[in-house]
Design a protein around this motif. Structure first.
Motif, PDB file in Angstrom:
ATOM      1  N   TRP A  82      -4.309  -9.537 116.169  1.00 37.36           N
ATOM      2  CA  TRP A  82      -5.730  -9.385 116.454  1.00 37.36           C
ATOM      3  C   TRP A  82      -6.514  -9.996 115.301  1.00 37.36           C
ATOM      4  N   TYR A  91      -6.520   2.465 115.410  1.00 33.36           N
ATOM      5  CA  TYR A  91      -7.703   3.287 115.677  1.00 33.36           C
ATOM      6  C   TYR A  91      -8.851   2.467 116.250  1.00 33.36           C
ATOM      7  N   THR A  92      -9.045   1.267 115.723  1.00 33.23           N
ATOM      8  CA  THR A  92     -10.198   0.470 116.118  1.00 33.23           C
ATOM      9  C   THR A  92      -9.946  -0.366 117.369  1.00 33.23           C
ATOM     10  N   HIS A  93      -8.697  -0.631 117.691  1.00 36.57           N
ATOM     11  CA  HIS A  93      -8.372  -1.486 118.831  1.00 36.57           C
ATOM     12  C   HIS A  93      -7.407  -0.784 119.794  1.00 36.57           C
ATOM     13  N   ALA A  94      -7.511   0.527 119.880  1.00 35.46           N
ATOM     14  CA  ALA A  94      -6.597   1.295 120.728  1.00 35.46           C
ATOM     15  C   ALA A  94      -6.592   0.818 122.185  1.00 35.46           C
ATOM     16  N   PRO A  95      -7.754   0.547 122.798  1.00 34.96           N
ATOM     17  CA  PRO A  95      -7.705   0.098 124.202  1.00 34.96           C
ATOM     18  C   PRO A  95      -6.919  -1.206 124.373  1.00 34.96           C
ATOM     19  N   GLU A  96      -7.089  -2.147 123.434  1.00 37.27           N
ATOM     20  CA  GLU A  96      -6.366  -3.409 123.529  1.00 37.27           C
ATOM     21  C   GLU A  96      -4.867  -3.207 123.302  1.00 37.27           C
ATOM     22  N   VAL A  98      -3.161  -0.444 123.977  1.00 36.70           N
ATOM     23  CA  VAL A  98      -2.633   0.217 125.181  1.00 36.70           C
ATOM     24  C   VAL A  98      -2.467  -0.804 126.306  1.00 36.70           C
ATOM     25  N   ALA A  99      -3.433  -1.691 126.465  1.00 36.35           N
ATOM     26  CA  ALA A  99      -3.336  -2.726 127.501  1.00 36.35           C
ATOM     27  C   ALA A  99      -2.118  -3.623 127.258  1.00 36.35           C
ATOM     28  N   CYS A 102       0.996  -1.709 128.153  1.00 35.48           N
ATOM     29  CA  CYS A 102       1.131  -1.583 129.609  1.00 35.48           C
ATOM     30  C   CYS A 102       1.660  -2.871 130.223  1.00 35.48           C
TER      31      CYS A 102
END
Length: 108
Positions: A82, A91-96, A98-99, A102
């Motif tokens: 990143w 902490y700051t890029h957790a959604p990315e 997780v994606a 997945c």
């Protein structure tokens, strides 16, 4: 730890506030010595399955060059980087993150 990342700076403050102000210097020194001596290249190279590593390009503690070196030690590794992240990447890029996980493990 969080160079140029305003969100990470906020997280650092929250984490810092949650720590016990008493620090065991001897224990910290011992742990840092262990990290300095730890060499996992042989173990990583011998892993029989693919492994994934996530790096922040603005990480002040783990330089971005580590990702390239790691890839050269283990052909089975896959590196994710990143560009706008610091050491607080989880902490700051957790959604990315997780994606990405997945995509790596659909249906898990």
């Amino acid at each position: 730890v969080c160079q140029g990342d305003a969100q990470a700076k906020e997280y650092v403050s929250l984490v810092r506030d949650s720590f016990d102000p008493v620090v065991d210097i001897a224990a910290c020194t011992q742990q840092l010595r262990l990290l300095a001596e730890l060499d996992t290249r042989v173990v990583l190279a011998s892993l029989p399955t693919a492994h994934y590593h996530f790096f922040a390009m603005n990480d002040a503690l783990v330089p971005a060059e580590v990702a390239q070196r790691l890839a050269s030690y283990c052909a089975a590794s896959q590196i994710f980087q990143w560009a706008d992240a610091s050491h607080f990447l989880p902490y700051t890029h957790a959604p990315e993150l997780v994606a990405a996980l997945c995509e790596l493990f659909p249906g898990a």
